[in-house]
Design an enzyme around this catalytic site. Structure first.
Site, short mmCIF file in Angstrom:
data_model
loop_
_atom_site.label_atom_id
_atom_site.label_comp_id
_atom_site.label_asym_id
_atom_site.label_seq_id
_atom_site.Cartn_x
_atom_site.Cartn_y
_atom_site.Cartn_z
N SER A 249 0.83 -1.21 0.00
CA SER A 249 0.00 0.00 0.00
C SER A 249 0.87 1.27 0.00
CB SER A 249 -0.91 -0.01 1.23
OG SER A 249 -0.12 0.01 2.39
N CYS A 304 -3.49 -4.70 -7.68
CA CYS A 304 -3.25 -3.25 -7.71
C CYS A 304 -3.62 -2.66 -9.07
CB CYS A 304 -1.80 -2.98 -7.38
SG CYS A 304 -0.72 -3.92 -8.42
N GLU A 479 9.37 -2.82 -12.73
CA GLU A 479 9.74 -4.23 -12.53
C GLU A 479 9.45 -5.03 -13.79
OE1 GLU A 479 7.75 -5.43 -8.88
OE2 GLU A 479 9.52 -4.78 -7.77
P1 NAD Z 1 0.46 -3.52 2.99
O1 NAD Z 1 1.21 -2.29 2.69
O2 NAD Z 1 -0.39 -3.56 4.20
O3 NAD Z 1 1.44 -4.76 3.14
C1 NAD Z 1 2.42 -5.08 2.18
C2 NAD Z 1 3.63 -5.64 2.89
O4 NAD Z 1 4.16 -4.63 3.73
C3 NAD Z 1 3.34 -6.84 3.78
O5 NAD Z 1 4.44 -7.71 3.74
C4 NAD Z 1 3.25 -6.21 5.17
O6 NAD Z 1 3.59 -7.11 6.20
C5 NAD Z 1 4.32 -5.15 5.04
N1 NAD Z 1 4.20 -4.06 6.00
C6 NAD Z 1 3.08 -3.48 6.50
N2 NAD Z 1 3.43 -2.51 7.39
C7 NAD Z 1 4.78 -2.49 7.44
C8 NAD Z 1 5.75 -1.72 8.16
N3 NAD Z 1 5.40 -0.77 9.03
N4 NAD Z 1 7.06 -1.99 7.95
C9 NAD Z 1 7.45 -2.94 7.09
N5 NAD Z 1 6.59 -3.70 6.39
C10 NAD Z 1 5.27 -3.48 6.55
O7 NAD Z 1 -0.37 -3.82 1.68
P2 NAD Z 1 -1.32 -5.07 1.43
O8 NAD Z 1 -2.65 -4.79 2.05
O9 NAD Z 1 -0.66 -6.33 1.81
O10 NAD Z 1 -1.40 -5.06 -0.16
C11 NAD Z 1 -2.36 -4.33 -0.81
C12 NAD Z 1 -1.77 -3.07 -1.39
O11 NAD Z 1 -0.65 -3.37 -2.19
C13 NAD Z 1 -2.72 -2.36 -2.30
O12 NAD Z 1 -2.67 -0.98 -2.06
C14 NAD Z 1 -2.19 -2.65 -3.68
O13 NAD Z 1 -2.54 -1.72 -4.65
C15 NAD Z 1 -0.74 -2.74 -3.45
N6 NAD Z 1 -0.10 -3.54 -4.47
C16 NAD Z 1 0.68 -2.88 -5.37
C17 NAD Z 1 1.28 -3.59 -6.40
C18 NAD Z 1 2.13 -2.88 -7.40
O14 NAD Z 1 2.88 -3.53 -8.09
N7 NAD Z 1 2.08 -1.57 -7.50
C19 NAD Z 1 1.11 -4.97 -6.49
C20 NAD Z 1 0.32 -5.61 -5.54
C21 NAD Z 1 -0.27 -4.87 -4.52
#
Ligand code: NAD
Length: 499
Positions: A249, A304, A479
C-alpha cells in the site's frame, strides 16, 4: 497436519504428500531452516481455519539474515553471469516441475481459485526464467573521450543486499519479480513476505535450495503482523542493506521511504492504484464488457491494477451497464478456490470484506444504485458478492480509495475531456484502461492518462516482458521487462587517464 484442511484440493494422497515437502514453517537464513522463539498462525481465508504455524522472526533473525546475505554477496557478485543464469534457470525448472503443489499452497493461503493460482505460478516462474536470461545481458559502455589521453568506461555493478517486502495478493509472483532481477544482477536478498501468505515464500526457498542457489543468497524472514514494523525497520535502516524493494500500500510505502532515508538506500516502490476504465461511445461494447470482467474481478478484485472506477460515456452507458451485469451473473461463481467452477474466491480477511461493505453503503447513501450483488456472500465470512453499482459520483469513497474487492462502480460522463479529468483526479497512477475505436482519440487519451501502464481495448496487461510500475504516489521504478534489472544495478564511471 496442515494438509488435512486443504487435502480436498489435491486429487490424491501422494499428491498431498508431495506438496508437504514444500511446506515449511521456519525462516530460511544462510541456507538453513531457522526457528524463532514464537510462531504465528497462517489462516485459510476461505474457512478461517489454521493451515499451519510459522516461525515469528523478529529483528534478531532479520539481522542474522542481513548478515548472511552480506556474507554471500561477495562471492555471488563475482560469479560469472552465466553461472547465476544457470542457477536461476534451475530454480525456474523446479517451479514448473512443482507447479501444482505451488498452486495448491497459493490457493490455501490466499484463497484465489486454483486455476488462477496455477497461472500465478507460471507468471512467477516466468520472471525467474526472464531474469535468468537478462543476467547475461548486462552491458556497460565505452564513451567517446573529450581528451586524447583518456578513455571512459561505464561498468554496471550490483547494488548489494536487497531487502524485499511483498504483499499477499500475489504470494509468489511479487517475490520473483523482484528476486529474479536482484539475483540476476548479482545482489543477494532478504525477503519479508506478507504475514497472511508466508508459505509460498518458504516453498520458493525450498526450491531455491534444491536448485543449488548458494547459502545466503535468498533468505526469508516470515513474521506476524505484530513483528512486521520492527523487522521492516531493520531492513530499512541496517547499513548492510543497500536497497529496499517494496510492493504494497502507498501508506506503508511512505513509512518505508522515510525509514530508508536515514541510510540513503536505493528504493523501488510498487504501491497502490485507483485504475480508471473508460468506455467511449465508439467502443466495441462486448469487448469492453469482457475486458471489464477480467480487469475488475481477477483475484476477487484484489490486484493493484484492478479497475477501481468505470467511466462510461452517456451514449453507451445503459447498454454497457446492462451487459456488464448480465456477464457478472452469467460468468462469475463464488466459492472455495479448490472447487472447480469457482471464479471468485474469498477476500483475504474480514477487514477486506468490511472495506467493500463500507464502500457500498457509502455509495448507496449518496445515491448510487445497486445493479447486482451488494452484500456479503452466504458462502462464508470472507466472501462478498460480485457487485455492480451505477449512478456513482466522484464524492463517493469507492471512487476515491482503492476498494481492493469485487466492487465495480460506474460513473456516467459526457465528454472526453471530462473523462480524462476524472481519471487523473487522484494522487496515484498505476494502470488505466480505455475502450475506443477512434485512432485520434486513442493517441490523445493514451498520452493524457497520468498512469504508468495503459490498456487500450485490453483489460489485462501484465507480462514478464513489459515494464510494470506507476507514476505519482503509485511508486518509483519499474519491474519486469528489460528495465527491471536496472533497479538492482549501479552505474560506475571509470576514467582511465595518462594514456
Ligand atoms: P500492505 O502495505 O499492508 O502490506 C504489504 C507488505 O508490507 C506486507 O508484507 C506487510 O507485512 C508489510 N508491512 C506493512 N506494514 C509495514 C511496516 N510498518 N514496515 C514494514 N513492512 C510493513 O499492503 P497489502 O494490504 O498487503 O497489499 C495491498 C496493497 O498493495 C494495495 O494498495 C495494492 O494496490 C498494493 N499492491 C501494489 C502492487 C504494485 O505492483 N504496485 C502490487 C500488488 C499490490
Amino acid at each position: 497436519m496442515a494438509l488435512r484442511l486443504w487435502a480436498r484440493g489435491f486429487s490424491s494422497a501422494p499428491a498431498a504428500a508431495a506438496a508437504s515437502s514444500l511446506l515449511r514453517s521456519d525462516g530460511y537464513i544462510g541456507g538453513r531452516w531457522v526457528g524463532a522463539a514464537t510462531t504465528f498462525p497462517v489462516l485459510e481465508p476461505a474457512s478461517g481455519a489454521e493451515l499451519r504455524r510459522v516461525a515469528d522472526c523478529g529483528p534478531a533473525e532479520c539481522r542474522q539474515a542481513v548478515s548472511a546475505a552480506a556474507s554471500a554477496f561477495g562471492s555471488w557478485k563475482e560469479a560469472p553471469a552465466k553461472e547465476r543464469s544457470a542457477l536461476l534457470r534451475k530454480w525456474h525448472d523446479l517451479m514448473i516441475q512443482n507447479k501444482d503443489d505451488l498452486a495448491n499452497i497459493i490457493t490455501a493461503e490466499n484463497g484465489k481459485p486454483l486455476q488462477e493460482a496455477l497461472r500465478e505460478v507460471l507468471y512467477s516462474a516466468g520472471f525467474v526464467e526472464w531474469f535468468s536470461e537478462e543476467a547475461r545481458h548486462i552491458y556497460g559502455d565505452v564513451i567517446s573521450s573529450p581528451m586524447r589521453d583518456r578513455r571512459i568506461l561505464v561498468l554496471k555493478q550490483p547494488v548489494g543486499v536487497a531487502g524485499i517486502i511483498t504483499p499477499w495478493n500475489f504470494p509468489s509472483a511479487m517475490i520473483t519479480r523482484k528476486v529474479g532481477a536482484a539475483l540476476a544482477a548479482g545482489c543477494t536478498v532478504v525477503v519479508k513476505p506478507a504475514e497472511d501468505t508466508p508459505l509460498s515464500a518458504l516453498a520458493l526457498a525450498e526450491l531455491a535450495d534444491q536448485a543449488g542457489i548458494p547459502a545466503g543468497v535468498y533468505n526469508v524472514v516470515p513474521c506476524s503482523r505484530e513483528k512486521t514494523p520492527s523487522v521492516g525497520e531493520v531492513l530499512c535502516t541496517d547499513p548492510l542493506v543497500a536497497k529496499i524493494s517494496f510492493t504494497g500500500s502507498t501508506a506503508t510505502g511512505k513509512i518505508l521511504l522515510r525509514q530508508a532515508a536515514s541510510t540513503v538506500k536505493r528504493v523501488s516502490m510498487e504501491l497502490g492504484g485507483n485504475a480508471p476504465f473508460i468506455v467511449f461511445d465508439s467502443a466495441d461494447i462486448d469487448r469492453a464488457v469482457a475486458g471489464a470482467l477480467a480487469s475488475k474481478y481477477r483475484n476477487s478484485g484484489q490486484t493493484c491494477v484492478c479497475t477501481n472506477r468505470f467511466l462510461v460515456q452517456k451514449g453507451v452507458h445503459d447498454a454497457f451497464v446492462k451487459r456488464f451485469a448480465e456477464a457478472i451473473q452469467r460468468e462469475l461463481r463464488v466459492g472455495s478456490g479448490f472447487q472447480e467452477d469457482t471464479t471468485q474466491g474469498p477476500l483475504i480477511n474480514e477487514k477486506a470484506v468490511e472495506k467493500v461493505e463500507r464502500h457500498v453503503s457509502d455509495a448507496v447513501s449518496k445515491g448510487a444504485r445497486i445493479v447486482t450483488g451488494g452484500k456479503r456472500h452466504s458462502f462464508g465470512k470472507n466472501f462478498f458478492e460480485p457487485t455492480l453499482l451505477s449512478e456513482v459520483t466522484t464524492d463517493m469513497l469507492c471512487t476515491q480509495e482503492e476498494t481492493f474487492g469485487p466492487l465495480a462502480p460506474v460513473l456516467k460522463f459526457d465528454t472526453e475531456e471530462e473523462a480524462v479529468a476524472i481519471a487523473n483526479s487522484t494522487n496515484v497512477g498505476l494502470a488505466g484502461y480505455f475502450y475506443s475505436q477512434d485512432p485520434a482519440q486513442i493517441w490523445r487519451v493514451a498520452e493524457r492518462l497520468e498512469v504508468g501502464m495503459v490498456g487500450i481495448n485490453e483489460g489485462l496487461l501484465s507480462s514478464v516482458e513489459c515494464p510494470f510500475g506507476g507514476v505519482k504516489q503509485s511508486g518509483l521504478g519499474r519491474e519486469g521487462s528489460k528495465y527491471g534489472i536496472d533497479e538492482y544495478l549501479e552505474i560506475k564511471y571509470v576514467c582511465y587517464g595518462s594514456l
